[in-house]
Scaffold this active site. Structure first.
Site, PDB file in Angstrom:
ATOM      1  N   ASN A 162      94.099 -16.575 138.213  1.00 16.44           N
ATOM      2  CA  ASN A 162      94.793 -17.831 137.958  1.00 16.44           C
ATOM      3  C   ASN A 162      94.278 -18.509 136.691  1.00 16.44           C
ATOM      4  O   ASN A 162      94.810 -18.297 135.600  1.00 16.44           O
ATOM      5  CB  ASN A 162      94.663 -18.744 139.178  1.00 16.44           C
ATOM      6  N   ASP A 163      93.231 -19.306 136.808  1.00 20.35           N
ATOM      7  CA  ASP A 163      92.769 -20.117 135.680  1.00 20.35           C
ATOM      8  C   ASP A 163      92.452 -19.295 134.430  1.00 20.35           C
ATOM      9  O   ASP A 163      92.676 -19.754 133.308  1.00 20.35           O
ATOM     10  CB  ASP A 163      91.524 -20.906 136.085  1.00 20.35           C
TER      11      ASP A 163
END
Lengths: 94, 461
Positions: B387-388
């Site tokens: 994700n990030d």
């Protein structure tokens, strides 16, 4: 302050400096194995527990000693083995 | 000093040298395993030497010998078995457990040993304090990583007040012990206060920050062991303890930097779980969904596929499925590589360990610098539970991921994201990659999604 304590303090300070220097630019790949390897090295506490055995002479002392020995042996034996297992997976680029 | 004392001291110095050389060799992948073996060799010699010293001095009574022998044998077996059978995905919590017992042993040494001097009393207090905090703190950290303790930051009511009271009572006990000849009971009081403090300090920290916390606690254990060395006047403990204390501190800093998190903020806690929490992304932007079959066909007819594994893959233990899919694609003539972010997985470097365990070819594993230039030539970037580390927002200032090095997944021609939901990563913000028009979402658990893709590949392509 005794000469022995002064010598110990000197050794402590220099060992700290060596510790700061010995870890240089480590690739992130090795962060976890390196932490695990350092974790195994403080398993040297087993040596301390063995020395403690020479100074206990009560039942609470024996129980304390057995627990400490269990903890320290687990730290040192497991620590080195799990680090080795991790590092065995890094085959060299060939 | 007697000849015997001189020889043993020199042997201990040699062992300490082995620890330093071992740690140094562990700085590079090629020599890392040998480094650990050098360090283990030094440890074995140190233990045998201590055994010789004990026999030579003859100061151990029979009960103590049995207590030491049985305890050490039991602990060694427990440690070896745990290290042998642990799955690589569960390894971070095992390291934390080993760290806990190391700190516990260091604290017990000061509790069991009658101090010979004021210096030994002061260092004994520090040993008990640091060792006990590390013991309970590392156990909580291990519990959080294993899922036994909730990974989310747990706010303890009146936690700060309690910490203050614990700190004040520790100081009181310490003064009673050192200045007023308080006996073991005062040290026990410190130990109890420190054990509670360790729990209170670790509970508010989120699961995603645990690797850094474990590294920090590892450095603390090293320091506690050095203090135990002062109590026992034992040089090898002082050297090795200080070495690990300092090296662990540097490593903690390196890890925190790689994760783009200030250490102070980590200890303050209250931030992120690292688990994919099912929070709806909200907003008006649309995401495009793709079926398994369409995704499989897209992969099968691509020229170059880059697999981007993330925390979701590690949590679902889907490394074998990922490698099987990569292998099937390679056999079809697709150029496959893995783009591994430094902090992908549950700990920095963990993803390399997982993929290596699943026998991913080493030359396909590429780090951030190696893989980023290749994304522009990539037909499909397959993001698995990351994700990030893929959020293009990191290139702009003014948000929680700003400045964090990211994988340039958004520069690929198309992107497929396997993820359970649109939940946030531990930075807690929307990922702009997911709403990019070139991105298609495949909502599935990493393991199930990859298995479905593989069978889709066999069925349709």
């Amino acid at each position: 302050m005794s000469a022995l304590l002064l010598a110990d303090l000197t050794v402590f300070t220099l060992a700290l400096l060596v510790g700061f220097e010995v870890i240089s630019k480590v690739p992130a790949t090795l962060h976890t194995p390196l932490m695990s390897g350092a974790n195994a090295i403080h398993g040297v506490v087993i040596v301390g527990v063995m020395l403690l055995a020479a100074s206990v002479s009560s039942w609470t002392g024996y129980v304390l000693l057995a627990v400490a020995a269990f903890f320290a042996a687990m730290n040192v034996a497991g620590g080195y083995l799990v680090t080795d297992r991790m590092l065995a997976m890094f085959r060299s680029r060939s | 000093m007697s000849a015997f004392g001189t020889v043993t001291h020199l042997v201990y110095v040699a062992c300490a040298t082995a620890f330093v050389i071992g740690l140094h060799l562990m700085n590079t992948p090629a020599t890392a395993r040998r480094g650990n073996q050098v360090s283990a060799g030094g440890m074995a010699v140190a233990i045998v030497t201590t055994l010789v010293v004990l026999v030579h001095d003859g100061g151990v009574d029979a009960y103590a010998a049995w207590a030491l022998g049985i305890g050490a044998a039991g602990g060694a077996v427990a440690g070896l078995v745990a290290a042998r059978v642990v799955r690589m995905t569960a390894m971070p919590q095992l390291v934390s457990l080993f760290n806990a017992v190391g700190g516990g042993a260091a604290a017990l040494i000061a509790l069991g040993h009658r101090p010979a001097s004021t210096a030994a009393e002061v260092t004994g207090v520090l040993d008990v304090l640091i060792g006990a905090v590390t013991f309970s703190g590392s156990l909580i950290a291990a519990g959080k990583l294993a899922g036994r303790v909730p990974g989310r930051p747990l706010v303890v009511p009146y936690g700060r007040l309690a910490s203050l009271i614990l700190a004040l009572s520790s100081i009181t006990f310490a003064v009673l012990f050192v200045a007023f000849g308080g006996g073991t009971w005062a040290l026990t009081g410190i130990a109890v206060a420190a054990l509670i403090a360790g729990v209170l300090l670790t509970l508010p920290i989120g699961g995603a920050d645990m690797p850094v916390v474990i590294s920090l606690l590892n450095a603390c254990t090293g320091t506690a062991v050095a203090m135990a060395g002062f109590v026992l006047e034992s040089t090898p403990l002082i050297i090795a303890g200080a070495l690990v204390g300092a090296a662990g501190a540097i490593l903690t800093k390196l890890m925190a930097d790689a994760m783009n998190r200030p250490i102070g903020a980590i200890i303050a806690g209250g931030y992120g779980t690292g688990d994919a929490v099912a929070v709806a992304a909200g907003g008006t932007q649309q995401v495009r969904e793709v079926t398994v079959d369409d995704a499989a066909i897209q992969l099968a007819y691509a020229g170059k596929v880059v697999i981007v594994p993330g925390y979701g893959l590690a949590a679902a233990q889907a490394q074998h499925e990922a490698v099987a899919l990569a292998q099937a694609l390679t056999e079809r003539g697709v150029e496959v590589s893995y783009a591994i972010h430094p902090v992908a997985g549950r700990m920095p470097g963990h993803m390399n360990v997982l993929l290596a365990e699943a026998n991913a070819p080493y030359e396909q594993l590429q780090d951030l610098e190696e893989s980023n230039p290749g994304f522009a030539r990539t037909d499909v970037a397959l993001v698995i539970g990351a994700n990030d580390v893929t959020n293009p927002a990191a290139r702009r200032p003014g948000n929680p991921v700003s400045g964090m090095p990211i994988l340039d997944v958004d520069r690929a021609r198309s992107v497929i994201v396997i993820k359970r939901s649109l939940g946030h990563g531990y930075a807690g913000i929307d990922n702009e990659l997911y709403t990019d028009p070139r991105t298609a979402m495949l909502f599935a658990d990493a393991k199930a999604g990859l298995a479905a893709l593989l069978s889709g590949l066999h069925a349709y392509a």
